[in-house]
Enzyme design. Structure first.
Site, short mmCIF file in Angstrom:
data_model
loop_
_atom_site.label_atom_id
_atom_site.label_comp_id
_atom_site.label_asym_id
_atom_site.label_seq_id
_atom_site.Cartn_x
_atom_site.Cartn_y
_atom_site.Cartn_z
N CYS A 301 39.56 46.42 34.22
CA CYS A 301 39.81 46.45 32.76
C CYS A 301 40.36 47.79 32.27
O CYS A 301 41.38 47.84 31.58
CB CYS A 301 38.54 46.06 32.02
SG CYS A 301 37.16 47.22 32.20
N HIS A 349 33.39 47.26 29.30
CA HIS A 349 34.62 46.46 29.38
C HIS A 349 35.53 46.83 28.22
O HIS A 349 35.08 47.24 27.15
CB HIS A 349 34.29 44.97 29.33
CG HIS A 349 35.47 44.10 29.70
ND1 HIS A 349 35.91 43.95 31.00
CD2 HIS A 349 36.31 43.36 28.93
CE1 HIS A 349 36.95 43.14 31.01
NE2 HIS A 349 37.23 42.78 29.77
N HIS A 361 43.46 41.37 28.68
CA HIS A 361 42.49 42.14 29.46
C HIS A 361 42.41 41.62 30.89
O HIS A 361 42.87 40.51 31.19
CB HIS A 361 41.10 42.12 28.81
CG HIS A 361 40.40 40.79 28.89
ND1 HIS A 361 39.03 40.68 29.09
CD2 HIS A 361 40.86 39.51 28.80
CE1 HIS A 361 38.70 39.39 29.10
NE2 HIS A 361 39.77 38.68 28.92
#
Length: 386
Positions: A301, A349, A361
């Site tokens: 990420c 994240h 993402h």
């Protein structure tokens, strides 16, 4: 007349009580069976419990991945620092050896010309007075240069010793960071292995139920994204109307959930950079998530967001924990394309906002870079890179 016989009560152990005997034998048999039987198997967890367990493991793996990224970055920097220190020590050691050789040369020259400078008695005894003055001049010159050589040697020796200590401490720090790197890597692998094991034991029916839960989760996240898009569009329209009423005509906004407000030169430059970052991120859609990766073939990420903004000429730190401190925090309602959206309480994240409540993402192991609602996970904050 027959003698009277006294009746005795029937014995509890005799054959006159078949019902009691049978009951006793049945009880013994049941107890025996209970003792021999294996413990009852634990009930299987519900599909919802399995889903939560897997999600928790993936989140924990994500946290461990960011720890790995931080340790890897620190290890790389420390390795370069140690290499520089060791090179410096090697160069200074060479200079120290040269200074030591210079001292030896001066000492040998002084020994050849005499252990001490000539005195007045030597002048009276000398066959040639000029020889005396030449020797005196040589001794004075040797003494001054020798003193300078000694000073240089002492200084270089102290500096070299200090650099050696720094290099030693640097090597110890490097060892520590490498150990942290190894531990974090093992932690990620352990969490992912546990998740894979759970999934491998699911029946086809259980997998189908998990897929249904996932679809429902995505549908709910998309519903919230659509709601945010409508709200942002309404806000943009209201601002346009207010600007028109005031007669300024300077307000802008597309009504697509991409933010609103007047644009200055600085805002325009920021929008251009954000557009470049988004263009890069879109080009990565379909590439696999790989923990610890920062491109070009795969990403985790924070590796994706770092690479996207690098394409726009902006340098972001490697980890989510550092990226969240880079830029200006804004509300979710005011999110604009290019903003970074962070998730979970531990900020493990991150995705890049594209407007209308959506982001790009790198989700998790086994998945690919994709577009998804920002409400797919609990939002921590939104940051606009500066």
């Amino acid at each position: 007349m027959a003698p009277h016989r006294k009746l005795r009560p029937p014995s509890s152990l005799g054959l006159r009580t078949p019902a009691l005997a049978t009951a006793a034998l049945t009880s013994v048999a049941l107890l025996s069976q209970t003792a021999d039987a294996s413990p009852a198997a634990e009930p299987r967890p519900s599909t919802e419990e399995v889903q939560k367990k897997i999600d928790d493991l993936y989140q924990q793996a994500g946290t461990a991945t960011e720890k790995y990224n931080a340790a890897k970055e620190k290890t790389t920097k420390q390795r370069k620092r140690v290499a520089t220190l060791l090179d410096d020590v090697a160069q200074r050691t060479e200079k120290l050896n040269s200074a030591r050789e210079a001292l030896g040369t001066f000492a040998a020259a002084q020994y050849r010309t005499g252990a001490s400078a000539p005195d007045s008695a030597s002048l009276l005894l000398a066959d040639n007075p000029q020889d005396y003055f030449d020797q005196t001049q040589l001794m004075n010159r040797l003494t001054a240069r020798q003193k300078q050589a000694v000073d240089e040697y002492v200084t270089e020796r102290a500096t070299t010793s200090k650099k050696r200590q720094e290099a030693s401490e640097g090597l110890e720090t490097l060892t520590t960071t490498q150990s942290t790197l190894k531990t974090s890597k093992a932690d990620v692998q352990r969490k992912l292995a546990e998740a894979r094991e759970i999934l491998s034991k699911l029946t086809a029916e259980e997998k189908a139920r998990l897929a249904a839960i996932e679809r429902k989760k995505q549908e709910e996240a998309q519903r919230k994204a659509d709601e945010l898009a409508r709200q942002q569009a309404a806000d943009a329209e209201r601002q346009r109307q207010e600007a028109a009423t005031q007669g300024t005509g300077t307000a802008t906004g597309s009504g697509t959930g991409t933010g609103s407000g007047s644009t200055s030169g600085s805002d325009s430059a920021s929008s251009t950079k954000a557009a470049k970052a988004l263009a890069f991120a879109r080009a990565q859609i379909g590439k696999p998530y790989v923990w610890g990766a920062s491109g070009p073939g795969s990403y985790d990420c924070s590796g994706l967001t770092q690479a996207a903004w690098k394409a726009a000429g902006v340098t972001l730190p490697r980890t989510t924990w550092d990226q969240v401190d880079t830029g200006t925090t804004v509300s979710v309602d005011n999110a604009q394309p290019g903003d970074l959206v962070f998730f979970y309480d531990d900020i493990s994240h991150v995705g890049i906002y594209i407007g209308d409540g959506m982001m790009i993402h790198a989700p998790k192991p086994g998945a690919y870079v994709r577009e998804e609602s920002i409400y797919y996970m609990p939002i921590h904050s939104v940051v606009r890179p500066g």
